[in-house]
Design an enzyme around this catalytic site. Structure first.
Site, short mmCIF file in Angstrom:
data_model
loop_
_atom_site.label_atom_id
_atom_site.label_comp_id
_atom_site.label_asym_id
_atom_site.label_seq_id
_atom_site.Cartn_x
_atom_site.Cartn_y
_atom_site.Cartn_z
N TRP A 21 1.09 -1.11 -0.03
CA TRP A 21 -0.05 0.46 0.09
C TRP A 21 0.61 1.35 -0.12
O TRP A 21 1.49 1.31 0.61
CB TRP A 21 -0.89 0.14 1.26
CG TRP A 21 -1.82 1.13 1.50
CD1 TRP A 21 -1.22 1.94 2.41
CD2 TRP A 21 -2.53 1.80 1.41
NE1 TRP A 21 -1.71 3.49 2.32
CE2 TRP A 21 -2.92 3.04 1.87
CE3 TRP A 21 -4.05 1.53 0.46
CZ2 TRP A 21 -4.51 4.11 1.47
CZ3 TRP A 21 -5.43 1.85 0.59
CH2 TRP A 21 -5.02 2.74 1.06
N MET A 22 0.48 2.55 -1.06
CA MET A 22 0.84 3.22 -0.76
C MET A 22 0.15 4.81 -0.62
O MET A 22 -1.44 4.67 -1.70
CB MET A 22 1.68 3.84 -1.98
CG MET A 22 1.88 5.23 -2.15
SD MET A 22 2.51 5.64 -4.05
CE MET A 22 4.23 4.98 -3.44
N ASP A 82 0.33 8.96 1.04
CA ASP A 82 0.54 10.55 0.76
C ASP A 82 2.28 10.38 0.86
O ASP A 82 3.00 9.94 0.94
CB ASP A 82 0.31 11.07 1.57
CG ASP A 82 -0.75 10.99 2.92
OD1 ASP A 82 -1.76 11.10 1.87
OD2 ASP A 82 -0.82 11.62 3.70
N GLN A 126 4.07 7.11 1.95
CA GLN A 126 3.12 6.24 3.28
C GLN A 126 2.89 4.73 2.70
O GLN A 126 2.41 4.96 2.05
CB GLN A 126 2.28 7.26 3.43
CG GLN A 126 1.77 8.41 4.94
CD GLN A 126 2.34 8.08 6.07
OE1 GLN A 126 1.60 7.44 6.82
NE2 GLN A 126 3.31 8.86 6.58
N ASP A 140 1.81 15.34 10.29
CA ASP A 140 2.10 16.04 8.72
C ASP A 140 3.54 17.48 8.79
O ASP A 140 2.62 18.71 8.00
CB ASP A 140 0.29 16.44 7.48
CG ASP A 140 0.08 15.52 7.52
OD1 ASP A 140 0.01 14.46 8.06
OD2 ASP A 140 -1.49 15.72 7.23
#
Length: 494
Positions: free
Chosen positions: A35-36, A38, A54, A167
């Site tokens: 999974w990917m 941001d 991410q 973030d």
């Protein structure tokens, strides 16, 4: 190296070998496996572009966040590097959330990220506590700071919430380090906070950069803050937006606030607009290149459309093509990075083609192309009512771009692309009225489409998962129009 990080590195190196090249896009970055979401740490380090992201390597669904890692010499071809950080400490055991990176004066690379841990309150509710953390490394291996977190709840200003505080985007200015961080206030509204540091390690609160004032969504995620063409820009991704005409859509969106700094260094808003008007674009982050360009990359996905996927894919999520951004008339202009031209193969061009119903042009086809189409009315009066480009077409599955010259609306549509899910498949945006003339630049990769309208005045992005053998492209008009088209096939370079 922690056991969790070593496990992730061993796993991704093994799994990557199982993924056939044709199952990935040609030049859009996907996760090494799993999974990917941001983009993180988009930066230049020792002369190379670095992009973290991410990452959950073990499944194609969101899980405890790691940081994946890749590097590039030209922003187009990416080489995977080992997983950079894993959720292996008490303060980040529930996830190493998004953040950024910068090269320090001593030659090390500093990662600034959000650490997440879970805490049970007195009523038995489990809450996520988000704090800011740092790690320092050499471009491959990173060591987390022994006194993390470096910013906790006690550093927050009055009214700031401690649960949605994430973030960090870092930069250096006049010998000091700064970060902006997204935050949800205690009364559930978005704001962006700024902190400062002499060394990148010890941080103090500086100011509130901007408050949402209940205008655009709720929590503001993934901020970026930088000067551009004499102005100051704030980019952020608001959650839970309400629609406003065709400018902003429901759900998780993107926001560009254009303004300037007053004599006290405070940010003064001048214009607000969407960044991407399509379906799939979120959490963009920028860098300043060595030759002075501001380049932006985003996650080409939308949290509300994660149900659209290929069950046979060993990865989920991809990045957009990096975009050069600038300002014109106080509005954002985006263009694909010029490095894409180094990947041009065969060129095909047709000029002054009369389109009066549906037409296919010889050799205009493919799934990895950079195609620019200009259409205009055949007569002084508007001679057509609709123009359509159909692409990734195999006779059954296809996607479309439509332009209505009377309403000045462009629509993208993937409902026939092969998806079996009733999720967002269409988006529209209003464009400048040009008496029926419009220029559409289509960047098509195997599993995505990015549309740059009128020289980048607006961009519309979406993922498509149609079989890559669907290569047909055709054009259709209701009425009559004249069309110029120039297409380059895109090829990987050895």
């Amino acid at each position: 190296m922690s056991e969790k990080l070593e496990k992730a590195r061993t796993y991704e190196a093994k799994e990557e070998q199982k993924i056939a090249e044709e199952l990935r896009p040609l030049f859009h970055l996907t996760p090494r496996c799993g999974w990917m979401n941001d983009p993180n740490g988009f930066s230049i380090y020792k002369g190379k572009y670095h992009l973290f992201y991410q990452y959950y390597p073990y499944e194609t669904v969101w899980g405890p966040m790691h940081w994946g890692h890749a590097e590039s010499e030209d922003l187009i071809t990416w080489k995977y590097l080992p997983c950079a950080i894993a959720p292996d400490e008490e303060y980040d055991g529930a996830g190493c959330f998004s953040g950024s990176a910068i090269e320090m004066e001593d030659g090390k690379q500093l990662l600034v990220y959000t650490g997440v841990r879970k805490e049970e309150d007195e009523d038995g509710h489990i809450r996520e506590i988000q704090t800011q953390c740092v790690a320092v490394g050499d471009g491959i291996n990173y060591e987390k700071y022994g006194n993390n977190p470096v910013i906790e709840a006690d550093a927050l200003p009055e009214g700031a919430g401690r649960f949605d505080f994430r973030d960090p985007k870092v930069w250096k200015e006049n010998g000091k380090y700064y970060i902006v961080v997204g935050n949800k206030t205690e009364d559930k509204d978005g704001q962006i906070l700024q902190f400062e540091s002499e060394d990148g390690i010890k941080w103090t609160f500086d100011k509130v950069v901007i408050k949402n004032n209940h205008r655009f969504g709720v929590m503001w995620e993934c901020p970026d803050y930088f000067p551009l063409d004499g102005k100051q820009l704030l980019l952020t991704s608001p959650q839970d937006m309400l629609p406003e005409e065709l400018e902003f859509h429901n759900g998780n969106g993107t926001l560009c606030v254009i303004g300037s700094l007053n004599e006290n260094g405070d940010f003064c808003e001048e214009n607000c607009q969407a960044i991407d008007y399509g379906i799939d674009y979120y959490a963009p982050q920028t860098i300043l290149t060595a030759d002075g360009r501001r380049v932006m990359i985003g996650w080409m996905q939308n949290w509300d459309t994660c149900g659209i996927r290929r069950d046979d894919f060993p990865w989920f999520g991809q990045m957009s093509i990096p975009r050069e951004i600038s300002l014109h008339n106080n509005k954002l202009i985006q263009k694909p990075v010029r490095e894409i031209e180094n990947y041009y193969g065969k060129r095909i061009s047709r000029q002054n083609v009369l389109i009066s119903d549906s037409a296919s042009l010889s050799s205009i086809e493919g799934r990895c192309i950079d195609m620019t189409v200009n259409v205009r009315s055949k007569d002084a009066d508007l001679s057509y009512k609709k123009f359509e480009i159909r692409f990734a077409d195999n006779g059954k599955a296809y996607s479309t771009i439509e332009y209505d010259p009377e309403q000045n609306i462009v629509k993208i549509d993937r409902k026939h692309s092969g998806s079996r899910r009733a999720i967002v498949h269409q988006r529209r945006c209003r464009v400048e009225g040009n008496k029926g003339e419009i220029t559409l630049r289509l960047i098509l990769d195997r599993y995505s489409m990015e549309l740059f309208i009128n020289g980048g005045e607006q961009v519309m992005s979406m993922g498509i998962y149609t079989d890559i053998k669907a290569e047909g492209i055709s054009f259709k008009a209701v009425g009559e129009l004249l069309m110029d088209v120039t297409m380059y096939e895109l090829e990987k370079k050895n």
